[in-house]
Design a protein around this motif. Structure first.
Motif, short mmCIF file in Angstrom:
data_model
loop_
_atom_site.label_atom_id
_atom_site.label_comp_id
_atom_site.label_asym_id
_atom_site.label_seq_id
_atom_site.Cartn_x
_atom_site.Cartn_y
_atom_site.Cartn_z
N ASN A 1 0.85 -1.18 0.00
CA ASN A 1 0.00 0.00 0.00
C ASN A 1 0.88 1.24 0.00
OD1 ASN A 1 -2.32 1.55 0.00
ND2 ASN A 1 -3.21 0.61 1.83
N TYR A 2 0.28 2.39 -0.23
CA TYR A 2 0.99 3.66 -0.13
C TYR A 2 -0.01 4.72 0.28
CZ TYR A 2 -1.09 5.07 -4.61
OH TYR A 2 -1.97 5.40 -5.60
N TYR A 3 0.50 5.78 0.91
CA TYR A 3 -0.32 6.89 1.34
C TYR A 3 0.34 8.20 0.92
CZ TYR A 3 -2.27 3.29 4.39
OH TYR A 3 -2.84 2.14 4.87
N TYR A 4 -0.49 9.17 0.59
CA TYR A 4 -0.01 10.49 0.21
C TYR A 4 -0.60 11.52 1.16
CZ TYR A 4 0.39 14.84 -2.49
OH TYR A 4 0.66 16.13 -2.89
N LYS A 5 0.27 12.24 1.85
CA LYS A 5 -0.11 13.30 2.78
C LYS A 5 -1.15 12.84 3.80
CE LYS A 5 1.36 17.32 0.18
NZ LYS A 5 1.03 18.66 -0.33
N GLY A 6 -1.01 11.60 4.26
CA GLY A 6 -1.81 11.11 5.36
C GLY A 6 -3.24 10.74 5.03
N VAL A 7 -3.62 10.76 3.75
CA VAL A 7 -4.98 10.38 3.37
C VAL A 7 -5.08 8.86 3.45
CG1 VAL A 7 -6.72 10.40 1.55
CG2 VAL A 7 -5.23 12.39 1.89
N LEU A 8 -5.92 8.35 4.35
CA LEU A 8 -5.99 6.91 4.61
C LEU A 8 -6.95 6.23 3.64
CD1 LEU A 8 -5.98 6.93 8.52
CD2 LEU A 8 -4.05 6.81 6.93
N ASP A 9 -6.46 6.02 2.43
CA ASP A 9 -7.25 5.37 1.39
C ASP A 9 -6.83 3.91 1.32
OD1 ASP A 9 -8.55 4.48 -0.83
OD2 ASP A 9 -7.74 5.98 -2.21
N TYR A 10 -7.60 3.04 2.00
CA TYR A 10 -7.24 1.63 2.06
C TYR A 10 -7.60 0.87 0.78
CZ TYR A 10 -6.91 2.81 7.00
OH TYR A 10 -6.58 3.40 8.19
N THR A 11 -8.30 1.52 -0.14
CA THR A 11 -8.67 0.84 -1.39
C THR A 11 -7.46 0.60 -2.28
OG1 THR A 11 -9.12 2.93 -2.57
CG2 THR A 11 -10.93 1.95 -1.31
N LYS A 12 -6.33 1.24 -1.96
CA LYS A 12 -5.13 1.07 -2.77
C LYS A 12 -4.28 -0.12 -2.32
CE LYS A 12 -3.98 5.30 -1.92
NZ LYS A 12 -3.35 6.64 -1.86
N MET A 13 -4.71 -0.80 -1.25
CA MET A 13 -3.98 -1.97 -0.77
C MET A 13 -4.16 -3.13 -1.75
SD MET A 13 -4.21 -5.17 0.69
CE MET A 13 -5.82 -5.30 1.46
N LEU A 14 -3.06 -3.79 -2.09
CA LEU A 14 -3.10 -4.96 -2.96
C LEU A 14 -2.34 -6.10 -2.31
CD1 LEU A 14 -2.46 -3.46 -6.54
CD2 LEU A 14 -4.64 -4.23 -5.56
N PRO A 15 -2.95 -7.31 -2.23
CA PRO A 15 -2.25 -8.47 -1.69
C PRO A 15 -1.50 -9.22 -2.79
CG PRO A 15 -4.54 -9.03 -2.05
CD PRO A 15 -4.38 -7.60 -2.49
N ALA A 16 -0.48 -9.97 -2.38
CA ALA A 16 0.27 -10.82 -3.31
C ALA A 16 0.71 -12.06 -2.56
CB ALA A 16 1.47 -10.10 -3.89
N ASN A 17 0.74 -13.20 -3.24
CA ASN A 17 1.18 -14.44 -2.62
C ASN A 17 2.70 -14.45 -2.47
OD1 ASN A 17 -1.35 -15.71 -2.30
ND2 ASN A 17 -1.36 -16.32 -4.46
N VAL A 18 3.15 -14.85 -1.28
CA VAL A 18 4.58 -14.99 -1.02
C VAL A 18 5.09 -16.31 -1.57
CG1 VAL A 18 6.31 -15.17 0.82
CG2 VAL A 18 4.44 -13.51 1.01
N GLY A 19 4.23 -17.32 -1.60
CA GLY A 19 4.63 -18.64 -2.08
C GLY A 19 4.73 -19.65 -0.98
N SER A 20 4.74 -19.17 0.28
CA SER A 20 4.78 -20.04 1.44
C SER A 20 4.39 -19.21 2.65
CB SER A 20 6.17 -20.65 1.63
OG SER A 20 7.13 -19.63 1.87
N ASP A 21 4.29 -19.85 3.80
CA ASP A 21 3.96 -19.17 5.04
C ASP A 21 5.08 -18.17 5.37
OD1 ASP A 21 3.50 -18.38 7.65
OD2 ASP A 21 2.95 -20.38 8.35
N SER A 22 4.75 -16.89 5.41
CA SER A 22 5.77 -15.85 5.62
C SER A 22 6.40 -15.91 7.00
CB SER A 22 5.16 -14.46 5.40
OG SER A 22 4.17 -14.18 6.38
N SER A 23 5.75 -16.62 7.94
CA SER A 23 6.30 -16.75 9.29
C SER A 23 7.20 -17.97 9.44
CB SER A 23 5.17 -16.83 10.33
OG SER A 23 4.45 -18.05 10.20
N ALA A 24 7.27 -18.80 8.38
CA ALA A 24 8.03 -20.05 8.47
C ALA A 24 9.41 -19.96 7.81
CB ALA A 24 7.24 -21.19 7.82
N ALA A 25 9.62 -18.96 6.95
CA ALA A 25 10.89 -18.87 6.23
C ALA A 25 11.19 -17.41 5.90
CB ALA A 25 10.84 -19.70 4.95
N TYR A 26 12.47 -17.12 5.70
CA TYR A 26 12.89 -15.77 5.32
C TYR A 26 12.62 -15.53 3.83
CZ TYR A 26 15.34 -15.04 9.73
OH TYR A 26 15.65 -14.88 11.06
N HIS A 27 12.21 -14.30 3.54
CA HIS A 27 12.09 -13.83 2.15
C HIS A 27 12.63 -12.41 2.09
CE1 HIS A 27 9.55 -17.16 0.66
NE2 HIS A 27 9.01 -17.14 1.87
#
Length: 345
Positions: free
Chosen positions: A181-207
């Motif tokens: 996500n990103y924010y410009y001048k503190g405007v909390l626009d959560y519609t710009k958030m985009l998810p992406a798959n890491v490929g595995s559990d992010s808590s189980a291995a370093y990426h």
């Protein structure tokens, strides 16, 4: 989602104001959120309000960007912000909250979140870079703590005064994903958030997670593979004639916090809730390395290199305090402030 801090007034000198101007004195010259003090929690660039401080030189100058690799192989790589003497080449990161839930262990920066029974939620940790950055490439090698609902791990670049921000965040509700996500001048626009798959559990291995930020675009990468690109040209708002694109100098911030028990419905639904807690539960996020490549800068050097002089980002002034930090800490300064994390939604 973002984390900020509120100040515990008991340890601070209250600033009296006249027509909006502070009367902070020379012993507590730096103004922040209605109070005056003398340490980094108040004088650090990005936190200190120059217009209300004792004089125009009270707030510390921005440290500027230095290309380097922080390996977290020394306990001095992070210090509590209240004891920071103003030398960013000695301490790469600052721990923002008290009690301090950060430590260097086995050549990793470990951020912990423990249970605060009085608040019925977790008390986490935030580490902010002592150097600033305005454009460049930052890579954090991370094993997240987001293995349970409500546990949020984050790696961001933020300017708290302007509200510009560029984010990587992980939530326990979806541990195999990373959210950008990103924010410009503190405007909390959560519609710009985009998810992406890491490929595995992010808590189980370093990426490796990378923010590649230039004047024209931001690219988010996972293990050196682009997962999202934002072009500045695409952020133009015809109604205001403004490009809603982060441009201001900021700091790198690494965090762990409790979204599930935050008490904010939107945050809880986003992160998952309730966060599982028992008296001895501890959630841990691990940061193996942080690599900074400044825009137009040199090849990063390791944090354990000695005797090398790093070039600062063009146009930025370096701090030149002694090892005792005497240029920032007048005799008779008030005690260090205490801060607690507070999620904003």
């Amino acid at each position: 989602m973002k984390i900020t801090s509120v100040l515990a007034a008991a340890t601070l000198a209250m600033a009296s104001t006249t027509f909006g101007q502070s009367t902070c004195n020379e012993w507590a010259p730096c103004y922040r959120e209605g109070y005056c003090n003398t340490d980094a929690a108040f004088c650090l660039w990005g936190l200190c309000d120059e217009s209300k401080s004792y004089n125009s030189t009270s707030c510390w100058k921005p440290e500027g960007c230095v290309s380097k690799v922080v390996n977290f192989d020394s306990s001095s790589d992070i210090v509590p912000i209240g004891s920071y003497a103003g030398n960013p080449d000695t301490n790469a990161f600052l721990s923002i909250f008290e009690p301090d839930n950060t430590q260097v262990s086995n050549s990793n920066l470990e951020l912990r979140m423990t249970y605060d029974a009085s608040a019925n939620k977790g008390f986490g940790a935030t580490a902010k870079s002592s150097h600033t950055i305005q454009y460049g490439r930052v890579t954090a090698r991370v094993k997240t703590a987001s293995l349970a609902k409500g546990v949020v791990t984050s790696f961001i670049i933020i300017n708290e005064q302007t509200g510009d921000e560029i984010d990587f965040e992980w939530v326990g509700l979806n541990p195999d994903q990373v959210q950008t996500n990103y924010y410009y001048k503190g405007v909390l626009d959560y519609t710009k958030m985009l998810p992406a798959n890491v490929g595995s559990d992010s808590s189980a291995a370093y990426h490796d997670y990378t923010i590649d930020w230039s004047e024209d675009k931001i690219v988010w990468l996972v293990d050196n593979k682009p997962i999202r690109t934002l072009n500045r040209a695409d952020t133009y708002d015809a109604s205001t004639g403004v490009y809603a694109y982060p441009t201001t100098e900021g700091r790198i911030a690494l965090s762990i916090w409790d979204g599930g028990n935050s008490g904010q419905q939107g945050t809880q639904e986003w992160s998952g809730y309730p966060t599982p807690w028992s008296a001895d539960t501890v959630y841990k996020a691990y940061f193996d390395t942080v690599t900074v490549e400044c825009a137009g800068g040199s090849t990063p050097s390791s944090s354990d290199d000695s005797g090398s002089e790093e070039p600062s980002q063009t146009g930025k002034d370096e701090e030149s305090s002694g090892s005792d930090g005497g240029s920032h800490e007048p005799t008779g300064a008030p005690e260090n402030p205490k801060c607690i994390p507070r999620p904003l939604v």
